[in-house]
Scaffold this motif. Structure first.
Motif, mmCIF file in Angstrom:
data_model
loop_
_atom_site.group_PDB
_atom_site.id
_atom_site.type_symbol
_atom_site.label_atom_id
_atom_site.label_comp_id
_atom_site.label_asym_id
_atom_site.label_seq_id
_atom_site.Cartn_x
_atom_site.Cartn_y
_atom_site.Cartn_z
ATOM 1 N N THR A 35 -21.160 10.479 -0.673
ATOM 2 C CA THR A 35 -20.093 11.012 0.173
ATOM 3 C C THR A 35 -19.394 9.858 0.865
ATOM 4 O O THR A 35 -20.052 9.001 1.467
ATOM 5 N N THR A 36 -18.082 9.828 0.769
ATOM 6 C CA THR A 36 -17.316 8.776 1.440
ATOM 7 C C THR A 36 -15.911 9.299 1.739
ATOM 8 O O THR A 36 -15.611 10.468 1.516
ATOM 9 N N VAL A 37 -15.068 8.431 2.273
ATOM 10 C CA VAL A 37 -13.682 8.800 2.548
ATOM 11 C C VAL A 37 -12.938 8.965 1.227
ATOM 12 O O VAL A 37 -13.410 8.519 0.178
ATOM 13 N N SER A 38 -11.764 9.588 1.285
ATOM 14 C CA SER A 38 -10.953 9.723 0.072
ATOM 15 C C SER A 38 -9.757 8.773 0.090
ATOM 16 O O SER A 38 -9.378 8.218 -0.941
ATOM 17 N N LYS A 39 -9.159 8.579 1.295
ATOM 18 C CA LYS A 39 -7.998 7.704 1.394
ATOM 19 C C LYS A 39 -7.924 7.121 2.797
ATOM 20 O O LYS A 39 -8.070 7.836 3.785
ATOM 21 N N VAL A 40 -7.728 5.802 2.872
ATOM 22 C CA VAL A 40 -7.653 5.101 4.160
ATOM 23 C C VAL A 40 -6.384 4.268 4.196
ATOM 24 O O VAL A 40 -6.047 3.585 3.216
ATOM 25 N N SER A 41 -5.666 4.334 5.314
ATOM 26 C CA SER A 41 -4.461 3.527 5.516
ATOM 27 C C SER A 41 -4.830 2.295 6.328
ATOM 28 O O SER A 41 -5.473 2.397 7.375
ATOM 29 N N VAL A 42 -4.436 1.121 5.858
ATOM 30 C CA VAL A 42 -4.823 -0.118 6.526
ATOM 31 C C VAL A 42 -3.705 -1.152 6.393
ATOM 32 O O VAL A 42 -2.929 -1.120 5.435
ATOM 33 N N TYR A 129 -14.987 7.962 -5.801
ATOM 34 C CA TYR A 129 -13.686 7.288 -5.684
ATOM 35 C C TYR A 129 -13.121 7.339 -4.267
ATOM 36 O O TYR A 129 -13.277 8.329 -3.548
ATOM 37 N N PHE A 130 -12.462 6.240 -3.852
ATOM 38 C CA PHE A 130 -11.615 6.249 -2.659
ATOM 39 C C PHE A 130 -10.461 5.271 -2.855
ATOM 40 O O PHE A 130 -10.541 4.339 -3.668
ATOM 41 N N GLN A 131 -9.396 5.498 -2.093
ATOM 42 C CA GLN A 131 -8.201 4.655 -2.216
ATOM 43 C C GLN A 131 -7.853 4.020 -0.881
ATOM 44 O O GLN A 131 -7.961 4.656 0.170
ATOM 45 N N LEU A 132 -7.445 2.755 -0.930
ATOM 46 C CA LEU A 132 -6.906 2.074 0.239
ATOM 47 C C LEU A 132 -5.393 2.014 0.099
ATOM 48 O O LEU A 132 -4.873 1.477 -0.879
ATOM 49 N N SER A 133 -4.696 2.581 1.087
ATOM 50 C CA SER A 133 -3.238 2.528 1.119
ATOM 51 C C SER A 133 -2.854 1.392 2.062
ATOM 52 O O SER A 133 -2.949 1.525 3.283
ATOM 53 N N VAL A 134 -2.453 0.260 1.494
ATOM 54 C CA VAL A 134 -2.205 -0.954 2.273
ATOM 55 C C VAL A 134 -0.711 -1.082 2.573
ATOM 56 O O VAL A 134 0.121 -0.979 1.673
ATOM 57 N N THR A 135 -0.400 -1.314 3.847
ATOM 58 C CA THR A 135 0.999 -1.397 4.271
ATOM 59 C C THR A 135 1.234 -2.642 5.114
ATOM 60 O O THR A 135 0.310 -3.131 5.773
ATOM 61 N N ARG A 136 2.470 -3.137 5.092
ATOM 62 C CA ARG A 136 2.820 -4.270 5.963
ATOM 63 C C ARG A 136 3.106 -3.794 7.388
ATOM 64 O O ARG A 136 3.049 -4.562 8.329
ATOM 65 N N GLY A 137 3.423 -2.532 7.524
ATOM 66 C CA GLY A 137 3.730 -1.979 8.837
ATOM 67 C C GLY A 137 2.499 -1.390 9.502
ATOM 68 O O GLY A 137 1.364 -1.783 9.232
ATOM 69 N N THR A 138 2.736 -0.416 10.381
ATOM 70 C CA THR A 138 1.647 0.247 11.089
ATOM 71 C C THR A 138 1.003 1.285 10.184
ATOM 72 O O THR A 138 1.706 2.098 9.586
ATOM 73 N N PRO A 139 -0.327 1.267 10.056
ATOM 74 C CA PRO A 139 -0.996 2.284 9.229
ATOM 75 C C PRO A 139 -0.693 3.691 9.740
ATOM 76 O O PRO A 139 -0.449 3.895 10.939
ATOM 77 N N SER A 140 -0.708 4.653 8.851
ATOM 78 C CA SER A 140 -0.388 6.032 9.233
ATOM 79 C C SER A 140 -1.505 6.676 10.042
ATOM 80 O O SER A 140 -1.283 7.677 10.718
#
Length: 271
Positions: A35-42, A129-140
């Protein structure tokens, strides 16, 4: 005719491979050994720690992080029995709580797919599976601190900043979630409110040592993990230097009085 036959063979072979990959991907999502996260914004350039809860029978198995969207073709990033020489990845295994934690450093500005994985002896490995959504701005969705410390009997407040839509939840990994303004997790009272714009505030009251562990804020389809450590608060007493001055003054006066009496008694013998 020959070229046409070759084309059909190639087409159906490719279709079969793609179908197999998708079936493997879906089957790993249906059987939950992890069990883990599914999607993380960073934010790009930052680090993130991801907890992976596993079934107790796999306590002594090797755990690892695999990078790539397709489980069949993902590559090893780091293992519990083998450190990453580049320093980009680290992994630790808490066998008491059956959770291994992977930390990914210096994230590049791109979405990255990973799997929390178990090495199954004499069988097929398993990954979640999990996904990292990487952004240059502020994470959601983000928190002020991913690791927090609380004290037994006291309260702790976590602020979850968000800009996306969806239901807000506060969950403990592998346990229950609080979705409304109040509830409890493992008997610990949880209250939540959104008094500040785009900030979901969670307060856990009457903390106990067993409340230590991984939690996460969730907003819509995005989560952010938070590790809480609960310890006994050390009671420290501050010493007022004025007390020392008073004690020294009293001691000096006692010495002076004793010396004075000794001097009087000594001279009285001669008269």
């Amino acid at each position: 005719m020959f070229i046409k036959t070759v084309f059909y063979i190639f087409f159906f072979t490719l279709l079969s491979v793609l179908l197999y990959v998708q079936v493997v991907h879906i089957s790993h999502s249906l059987v939950l050994l992890i069990t883990t996260v599914s999607k993380v914004s960073v934010k790009a350039g930052k680090s993130i720690s991801i907890p992976c809860l596993y079934e107790s029978q796999y306590k002594n198995h090797v755990k690892y992080l695999c990078e790539g969207y397709d489980w069949t073709f993902c590559r090893y990033a780091v293992k519990t029995n083998e450190a990453d020489p580049s320093g980009k990845y680290s992994i630790s295994d808490d066998k008491k709580q059956n959770i291994f934690t992977v930390t990914i450093n210096q994230l590049a500005h791109k979405n990255t797919d990973y799997w929390c994985a178990l090495d199954i002896t004499n069988g097929q490995d398993y990954g979640q599976y999990f996904q990292l959504s990487v952004t240059r701005g502020t994470p959601s969705l983000y928190v002020d601190h991913q690791r927090m410390k609380g004290y037994i009997g006291e309260s702790i407040t976590i602020r979850c900043h968000h800009s996306n839509s969806g239901e807000m939840k506060w969950c403990r990994i592998g346990r229950s979630c609080v979705t409304g303004s109040s509830g409890s997790i493992d008997g610990t009272t949880v209250t939540a409110h959104m008094r500040d714009p785009n900030v979901f505030t969670v307060t856990m009251s009457g903390l106990r040592s067993k409340d230590s562990g991984w939690y996460w804020c969730a907003k819509g389809d995005i989560q952010i993990p938070v590790y809480l450590t609960v310890t006994q608060k050390l009671i420290t007493t501050s010493f007022d230097p004025r007390i020392l001055i008073i004690l020294l003054s009293v001691l000096i006066w006692i010495v002076i009085v004793v010396l004075f009496i000794w001097f009087i008694l000594r001279h009285s013998k001669y008269y």
